[in-house]
Design an enzyme around this catalytic site. Sequence first.
Site, PDB file in Angstrom:
ATOM      1  N   HIS A  19       5.559  -7.004  -0.230  1.00 63.27           N
ATOM      2  CA  HIS A  19       5.379  -8.335  -0.806  1.00 63.27           C
ATOM      3  C   HIS A  19       6.101  -8.494  -2.143  1.00 63.27           C
ATOM      4  CE1 HIS A  19       1.920  -9.251   1.981  1.00 63.27           C
ATOM      5  NE2 HIS A  19       1.960  -7.930   2.060  1.00 63.27           N
TER       6      HIS A  19
ATOM      7  N   ASP B  14       0.854  -1.188   0.000  1.00 64.46           N
ATOM      8  CA  ASP B  14       0.000   0.000   0.000  1.00 64.46           C
ATOM      9  C   ASP B  14       0.893   1.241   0.000  1.00 64.46           C
ATOM     10  OD1 ASP B  14      -1.969  -1.879   0.375  1.00 64.46           O
ATOM     11  OD2 ASP B  14      -2.862  -0.932   2.134  1.00 64.46           O
TER      12      ASP B  14
ATOM     13  N   SER C  84       8.097   5.051   5.322  1.00 67.11           N
ATOM     14  CA  SER C  84       9.201   4.334   4.717  1.00 67.11           C
ATOM     15  C   SER C  84       8.952   4.165   3.227  1.00 67.11           C
ATOM     16  CB  SER C  84       9.402   2.986   5.408  1.00 67.11           C
ATOM     17  OG  SER C  84       8.195   2.501   5.935  1.00 67.11           O
TER      18      SER C  84
END
Length: 296
Positions: free
Chosen positions: A169, A113, A256
């Site tokens: 991921h 996301d 981040s």
Amino acid sequence: MIKVYNRITKEYEEENVAGKKFIKWTYETPVGKSITELIAKRKIFSKFYGKFCDTKRSAKKIPDFVENFNIDMNIAEKNISDFNSFNDFFVRNLIPTSRPIDTNENILISPGDGRITVYDNIDLDNIVQIKGLTYSLRELIKNDQITENYKDGICIILRLCPTDYHRFHFVDSGIPCETHKIKGHYYSVNPIALNSIPKLFCENKREWNIFKSENFGDILTVEVGATCVGSIIQTYEPNKRVLKGAEKGYFKFGGSTTILFLEKDKVKIDNDILEQSKQGYECKVLFGETIGTKIL
């Protein structure tokens, strides 16, 4: 004001920045900049705050944080009352059905996301950090041999805010190699900071590895830490095949960034993302969302 492009509504939205006043003060005022250089960018500051976020006491912050930033907890595996600390909440797992993954092998998905920016035909010595500021891939990963493989390739930057789901991921099935760690500072990765600190990604703590993907070539993956990100946690097993969408790791508290570099002629990025990137706008994306198509 930070505006991001919503791919669904095709409209621009103002980002609700966590700690906006503090970030603007630390990166846009003389006194704030001095404090940043003396304290905020240091490991000890992020480590200290990270330790606090691991305590039970920090869990008291969760309800207000959820309310202030309108975080949908219906898609989290745990209820608010079940988190043991703020970091426990911050690295929360989501219900798998909340982030559907396109299993078509020709589709490139977002690794997480966040807000995405993409640059194509990149100049390895002048990769755009933000308009007017650049850095080199050599400086970023400190490896000349690997750098050359990405000449004229694609650079995908995924910026995560403190309010986002903070696990990242694999964008395809394949074999991930071992992680290389590079020590550095802990500057914020918010656009306000990116506008103020030259070569910020090359200054911050970061980790990188090569992912031998089955459909998009060798992907160089870089995770960049930021203020209050005490740890970048890699949860994958090196040199063992993973499936598309499998978890690679997560960031503890703080904003981040994940950066992907793909070789030339491996993928065609979706037009809306490229167009918005050229105009200087990030696109809001979710993990598993389509961002490009394999060049056949």
